[in-house]
Design an enzyme around this catalytic site. Sequence first.
Site: not given
Length: 334
Positions: A38, A86-87, A120, A178
């Site tokens: 974060a 990436s996203l 995710k 992943e």
Amino acid sequence: MVSTAESDPRPRAETLRASIAFHNDRYHRDDDPEISDADFDALTRELRALEEQHPELAVDTSPTQQVGAPIAEQFSAVEHLQPMMSLDNAFGWDELQQWDQRNRKLLGPEAQLSYVVELKIDGLAMSIVYRKGFYQRAATRGDGRVGEDVSSNVSTIAAVPKELTTTTPPDIMEVRGEVYMPRRAFEELNERRAAAGEPQFANPRNSAAGSLRQKDSRVTASRELSFWSYQLGALEGGPSFTKHSDTLEFLSECGLPVNPEVRVLASLDEVFARCNYWQEHRHDLPYDIDGIVIKLDDLRQRGELGSTSKAPRWAIAYKLPPEERTTLLRDIQV
Ligand code: IVH
């Protein structure tokens, strides 16, 4: 306009860039982050906002324009068949709607959108290539163009098939997914490490990355790693598809593990309800997630939307708020 030292955004941009580059290396290269996801997201958002207000600051070398980190020396380099992107992130309903509205504007008023909603997974992005149905190689994302060859380590993961189960395998098939470590395996590993006086891993993601990026694949084999596939990459000599959901079906038919929580939804309201559901229920899963990935299902629409230098426009990561942890203070001694 007179530019004063105070209004000059460059020093702050430079500080943010240096800080992001440092923490990026700690996360991607060293598997040993110093700050929370974060806090890292907050730094990136501040830099992105600054670059939006002052476009002259958005140089190509800015971390906002880059993916991951360069590869470590201990692994050989592998050039990806297709760049590993990436996203972009959405924090909350407003940003999700903005993403949707931008897509609708680009695709035109007639476009019917259908969304694939996936978990995710909080692990390590992997590209796995099968040649004529047989496992050929596996590579980390690296800087998105060149990754690290971790073929022998990934071959020790039971969930990754060494041979596809389809009778008509494509000549070349690249699977994106992943590698992750289930929470229970992470806790047990840390207990064993504590007992042996070894440093502990901070979280399952780091312990998956640390276990995978080993010189000796016997170490990887001794760790309980698993794999979810979520994207078909390069494909030669195989079937053609019009929907992402059909590609996932195909991966599953080939024997690759596809997460059972994937849903195809027809409206953004349903997508948001699903995001809220996972916000409440993320702990019901035996592995960590750090968000929800929303992808357009129609592959033609995806082609029309294309990508920025870093991320596709047809997908977005809805970030779940960082986990709140409570600590019970048992005693204070003065
Ligand atoms: S799709 C071009 N789907 O999130 C789009 N990524 O922040 C490729 N991730 O590098 C990514 N779960 O490591 C996709 N269901 C999922 C995912 C997923 C986890 C990771 C992946 C990617 C990162 C982007």
